[in-house]
Design a protein around this motif. Structure first.
Motif, PDB file in Angstrom:
ATOM      1  N   PHE A 151       0.878  -1.166   0.000  1.00 12.51           N
ATOM      2  CA  PHE A 151       0.000   0.000   0.000  1.00 12.51           C
ATOM      3  C   PHE A 151       0.911   1.211   0.000  1.00 12.51           C
ATOM      4  O   PHE A 151       1.604   1.487   0.972  1.00 12.51           O
ATOM      5  CB  PHE A 151      -0.910  -0.004   1.234  1.00 12.51           C
ATOM      6  CG  PHE A 151      -1.808   1.182   1.302  1.00 12.51           C
ATOM      7  CD1 PHE A 151      -2.891   1.288   0.440  1.00 12.51           C
ATOM      8  CD2 PHE A 151      -1.575   2.203   2.207  1.00 12.51           C
ATOM      9  CE1 PHE A 151      -3.717   2.394   0.479  1.00 12.51           C
ATOM     10  CE2 PHE A 151      -2.404   3.316   2.260  1.00 12.51           C
ATOM     11  CZ  PHE A 151      -3.476   3.408   1.396  1.00 12.51           C
ATOM     12  N   LEU A 152       0.948   1.919  -1.095  1.00 10.25           N
ATOM     13  CA  LEU A 152       1.914   2.993  -1.271  1.00 10.25           C
ATOM     14  C   LEU A 152       1.386   4.366  -0.864  1.00 10.25           C
ATOM     15  O   LEU A 152       2.124   5.336  -0.903  1.00 10.25           O
ATOM     16  CB  LEU A 152       2.388   3.027  -2.722  1.00 10.25           C
ATOM     17  CG  LEU A 152       3.021   1.723  -3.202  1.00 10.25           C
ATOM     18  CD1 LEU A 152       3.412   1.832  -4.661  1.00 10.25           C
ATOM     19  CD2 LEU A 152       4.210   1.350  -2.340  1.00 10.25           C
ATOM     20  N   GLY A 153       0.121   4.436  -0.472  1.00  6.15           N
ATOM     21  CA  GLY A 153      -0.420   5.703  -0.026  1.00  6.15           C
ATOM     22  C   GLY A 153      -1.758   6.010  -0.674  1.00  6.15           C
ATOM     23  O   GLY A 153      -2.176   5.354  -1.637  1.00  6.15           O
ATOM     24  N   GLU A 154      -2.434   6.989  -0.114  1.00  6.63           N
ATOM     25  CA  GLU A 154      -3.737   7.409  -0.641  1.00  6.63           C
ATOM     26  C   GLU A 154      -3.601   7.851  -2.093  1.00  6.63           C
ATOM     27  O   GLU A 154      -2.660   8.559  -2.441  1.00  6.63           O
ATOM     28  CB  GLU A 154      -4.301   8.553   0.198  1.00  6.63           C
ATOM     29  CG  GLU A 154      -4.704   8.148   1.600  1.00  6.63           C
ATOM     30  CD  GLU A 154      -5.848   7.136   1.616  1.00  6.63           C
ATOM     31  OE1 GLU A 154      -6.752   7.214   0.753  1.00  6.63           O
ATOM     32  OE2 GLU A 154      -5.801   6.241   2.491  1.00  6.63           O
ATOM     33  N   GLY A 155      -4.538   7.386  -2.894  1.00  6.61           N
ATOM     34  CA  GLY A 155      -4.552   7.774  -4.300  1.00  6.61           C
ATOM     35  C   GLY A 155      -3.616   6.962  -5.180  1.00  6.61           C
ATOM     36  O   GLY A 155      -3.618   7.120  -6.394  1.00  6.61           O
ATOM     37  N   LEU A 156      -2.807   6.108  -4.572  1.00  8.94           N
ATOM     38  CA  LEU A 156      -1.901   5.255  -5.348  1.00  8.94           C
ATOM     39  C   LEU A 156      -2.450   3.829  -5.340  1.00  8.94           C
ATOM     40  O   LEU A 156      -3.102   3.415  -4.387  1.00  8.94           O
ATOM     41  CB  LEU A 156      -0.488   5.274  -4.749  1.00  8.94           C
ATOM     42  CG  LEU A 156       0.212   6.634  -4.775  1.00  8.94           C
ATOM     43  CD1 LEU A 156       1.538   6.566  -4.031  1.00  8.94           C
ATOM     44  CD2 LEU A 156       0.444   7.077  -6.222  1.00  8.94           C
ATOM     45  N   PRO A 157      -2.185   3.071  -6.386  1.00  9.11           N
ATOM     46  CA  PRO A 157      -2.726   1.710  -6.448  1.00  9.11           C
ATOM     47  C   PRO A 157      -2.066   0.787  -5.423  1.00  9.11           C
ATOM     48  O   PRO A 157      -0.918   0.997  -5.038  1.00  9.11           O
ATOM     49  CB  PRO A 157      -2.396   1.261  -7.877  1.00  9.11           C
ATOM     50  CG  PRO A 157      -1.226   2.096  -8.261  1.00  9.11           C
ATOM     51  CD  PRO A 157      -1.388   3.406  -7.551  1.00  9.11           C
ATOM     52  N   VAL A 158      -2.841  -0.207  -4.985  1.00  4.33           N
ATOM     53  CA  VAL A 158      -2.278  -1.288  -4.183  1.00  4.33           C
ATOM     54  C   VAL A 158      -1.635  -2.248  -5.167  1.00  4.33           C
ATOM     55  O   VAL A 158      -2.249  -2.631  -6.162  1.00  4.33           O
ATOM     56  CB  VAL A 158      -3.379  -2.011  -3.367  1.00  4.33           C
ATOM     57  CG1 VAL A 158      -2.821  -3.243  -2.676  1.00  4.33           C
ATOM     58  CG2 VAL A 158      -3.996  -1.051  -2.355  1.00  4.33           C
ATOM     59  N   MET A 159      -0.383  -2.589  -4.907  1.00  5.55           N
ATOM     60  CA  MET A 159       0.303  -3.520  -5.798  1.00  5.55           C
ATOM     61  C   MET A 159       0.434  -4.866  -5.110  1.00  5.55           C
ATOM     62  O   MET A 159       0.939  -4.945  -3.998  1.00  5.55           O
ATOM     63  CB  MET A 159       1.669  -2.970  -6.189  1.00  5.55           C
ATOM     64  CG  MET A 159       1.537  -1.850  -7.178  1.00  5.55           C
ATOM     65  SD  MET A 159       3.101  -1.378  -7.868  1.00  5.55           S
ATOM     66  CE  MET A 159       3.254   0.207  -7.111  1.00  5.55           C
TER      67      MET A 159
END
Length: 177
Positions: A151-159
């Motif tokens: 989870f790279l942060g709000e607004g960024l995709p979960v990879m």
């Protein structure tokens, strides 16, 4: 970047993050791609042999195989199975009614196969220490293939990190119907 003329992907090229973005600067290198649902996944770059852009008609249909198996492909003189990765994970099938699809060629312990995806984004350095257990209950069929998520942060995709060894396991190719 994907070189359509050559049909190959340069694993040294970057993803679509803007220059100077500090997320993922340190860590291990992963190949980042998107499935038909728009969800993002990664595979360790070390297990990726090549990313080939090909027309769907270059994959030869094989009778009496599960729908997840798209067919056989002559990859550098070796016939390999090509499967729809989205269907492996219990998601919507890949739309093959287009000029070109991306196929990620992976190998493990002498077994090579191709995984068709919607598109390849690029490569990404991710910190394995920040990998958390998968929290996505929607990947019921594919949970055993997902090792964890970033989870790279709000607004960024979960990879989501996929297990290459499990993907090339021949039992998988015939157990998914």
């Amino acid at each position: 970047m994907l070189d359509a003329a050559a049909g190959f992907f340069d694993l040294e090229g970057g993803g679509d993050r803007p220059a100077g973005d500090s997320v993922g600067v340190q860590g291990e290198l992963y190949l980042r791609f998107v499935l038909a649902t728009g969800e993002e996944f990664v595979l360790p770059a070390m297990g990726v042999q090549e990313v080939a852009g090909m027309t769907p008609d270059r994959i030869s249909a094989v009778p009496n195989v599960p729908p997840v198996v798209m067919g056989a492909y002559n990859w550098r003189g070796q016939v390999i199975w090509v499967g729809d990765l989205g269907q492996f994970l219990g998601m919507a099938p890949l739309n093959t009614n287009r000029a070109e699809i991306s196929v990620i060629v992976v190998a493990d312990q002498g077994v090579t196969c191709g995984l068709a995806v919607d598109r390849v984004v690029g490569t990404e350095f991710l910190d394995p220490r920040q990998l958390r257990p998968p929290l996505s209950p929607d990947l019921v069929q594919g949970n055993f293939l997902v090792q964890g998520e970033w989870f790279l942060g709000e607004g960024l995709p979960v990879m989501r990190l996929l297990e290459p060894k499990a993907l090339v396991d021949s039992r998988l190719w015939f157990s998914v119907a």
